[in-house]
Design a protein around this motif. Structure first.
Motif, short mmCIF file in Angstrom:
data_model
loop_
_atom_site.label_atom_id
_atom_site.label_comp_id
_atom_site.label_asym_id
_atom_site.label_seq_id
_atom_site.Cartn_x
_atom_site.Cartn_y
_atom_site.Cartn_z
N GLY A 65 43.81 53.27 94.88
CA GLY A 65 42.51 53.46 95.53
C GLY A 65 41.79 54.74 95.17
O GLY A 65 41.06 55.29 96.00
N TYR A 66 41.95 55.22 93.94
CA TYR A 66 41.24 56.44 93.56
C TYR A 66 41.01 56.52 92.05
O TYR A 66 41.62 55.78 91.27
CB TYR A 66 41.98 57.69 94.03
N LEU A 67 40.12 57.43 91.69
CA LEU A 67 39.87 57.81 90.30
C LEU A 67 40.49 59.18 90.12
O LEU A 67 40.18 60.10 90.88
CB LEU A 67 38.37 57.84 90.01
N LEU A 134 30.40 55.05 88.71
CA LEU A 134 31.41 56.08 88.47
C LEU A 134 32.72 55.46 88.01
O LEU A 134 33.39 55.97 87.10
CB LEU A 134 31.63 56.89 89.75
N THR A 135 33.08 54.34 88.62
CA THR A 135 34.31 53.65 88.24
C THR A 135 34.21 53.09 86.83
O THR A 135 35.19 53.12 86.06
CB THR A 135 34.63 52.54 89.25
N LEU A 152 25.86 62.46 89.27
CA LEU A 152 25.42 61.55 90.33
C LEU A 152 24.83 62.33 91.50
O LEU A 152 23.80 61.94 92.07
CB LEU A 152 26.59 60.70 90.82
N PHE A 153 25.49 63.42 91.87
CA PHE A 153 24.98 64.20 93.00
C PHE A 153 23.81 65.08 92.60
O PHE A 153 22.96 65.39 93.43
CB PHE A 153 26.11 65.00 93.63
N ALA A 154 23.74 65.48 91.35
CA ALA A 154 22.57 66.24 90.88
C ALA A 154 21.31 65.37 90.95
O ALA A 154 20.21 65.88 91.17
CB ALA A 154 22.80 66.74 89.46
N GLU A 155 21.48 64.07 90.77
CA GLU A 155 20.36 63.12 90.79
C GLU A 155 20.36 62.28 92.07
O GLU A 155 19.74 61.21 92.13
CB GLU A 155 20.44 62.20 89.58
N GLN A 156 21.05 62.74 93.10
CA GLN A 156 21.24 61.93 94.32
C GLN A 156 19.92 61.57 94.98
O GLN A 156 19.08 62.43 95.25
CB GLN A 156 22.11 62.70 95.33
N PRO A 157 19.71 60.28 95.26
CA PRO A 157 18.49 59.86 95.96
C PRO A 157 18.59 60.18 97.45
O PRO A 157 19.67 60.43 97.97
CB PRO A 157 18.47 58.35 95.72
N LYS A 158 17.46 60.16 98.11
CA LYS A 158 17.47 60.42 99.54
C LYS A 158 17.89 59.16 100.30
O LYS A 158 17.73 58.03 99.82
CB LYS A 158 16.10 60.90 100.02
#
Length: 245
Positions: A65-67, A134-135, A152-158
């Motif tokens: 259950g992880y990367l 991401l997976t 992903l977090f640098a471009e995170q949508p609201k």
């Protein structure tokens, strides 16, 4: 990437940052699922879900259950939802430190993508799609896993937006040197796995820890011990990692 698209994303990032500031000022510790959240809580699609993958593919350890990135003796588990603004705060505060710890061989970082905030993406299931993206990167090009996670977090949508499109998620992958994952996301290859990770985390118990279940994101465990300090205090988190290594 089109200039207008970048301008739009920067504006979205600014709005998100303002919202984050409000959250932190109000003392909100993280993003929480609905009280009734559980099996099947993450997605809204009625289509037949793909089978849950098993085994290991690149950095994706499906059965566990992880990367996984890094090979250090200290194990850091990070439970996150891609739509969670406080997860974005945590990454901006501690992401560079975690990356450095991975690169120097000090830690093994295990990323657990969750999707209980699908409900805040206007029916597009953004948390599931971003976690799947991401997976896809982790399975296809494991060396780019952490770079894509950061991007992903640098471009995170609201929250309460439709989130990034599959094409935009693919563009981000290309921007960090990986292959586009737009088709991988559109095919729903890993959506069932993301849902299974989410449901197992909410139901608990959490393996290797006394934590009964994940109650919100971000949740970070260092060798099984949960970090309960301020999510915006980098020094406190670094000390916690050192003290529990």
């Amino acid at each position: 990437m089109a200039r207008s698209t970048l301008t739009s994303r920067r504006f979205s990032t600014l709005v998100t940052a303002m919202a984050i500031t409000a959250f932190v000022t109000l003392g909100v510790a993280g993003c929480a699922p609905e009280p009734s959240a559980g099996g099947g809580s993450g997605g809204s699609s009625t289509a037949t879900p793909p089978p849950i993958p098993t085994g290991v593919e690149g950095a994706a350890f499906f059965d566990e259950g992880y990367l996984k990135v890094g090979t250090g003796a200290t194990v850091v588990d990070l439970y996150f939802d891609p739509m969670c603004p406080i997860c974005g705060v945590f990454d901006k505060t501690n992401g560079a430190f975690l990356t450095d710890q991975v690169d120097t061989g000090a830690i093994t970082l295990r990323l657990h993508p969750m999707n209980f905030l699908n409900r805040f993406s206007q029916g597009t299931d953004y948390s599931s799609r971003a976690g799947s993206a991401l997976t896809c990167v982790a399975a296809q090009d494991e060396s780019k896993t952490l770079a894509y996670f950061t991007a992903l977090f640098a471009e995170q949508p609201k929250e309460n937006s439709e989130g990034l499109t599959n094409e935009q998620l693919g563009e981000i992958a290309v921007s960090v040197g990986a292959m586009s994952v737009a088709d991988c996301v559109a095919n729903g290859t890993y959506t069932s796995w993301i849902q299974s990770v989410n449901d197992a985390a909410l139901a608990g118990p959490i393996p290797g820890s006394d934590v009964k279940a994940i109650e919100g994101t971000p949740t970070t465990l260092v060798n099984g011990k949960p970090f309960t300090g301020s999510l915006t205090d980098a020094a406190a988190f670094e000390k916690f990692v050192a003290d529990n290594s």
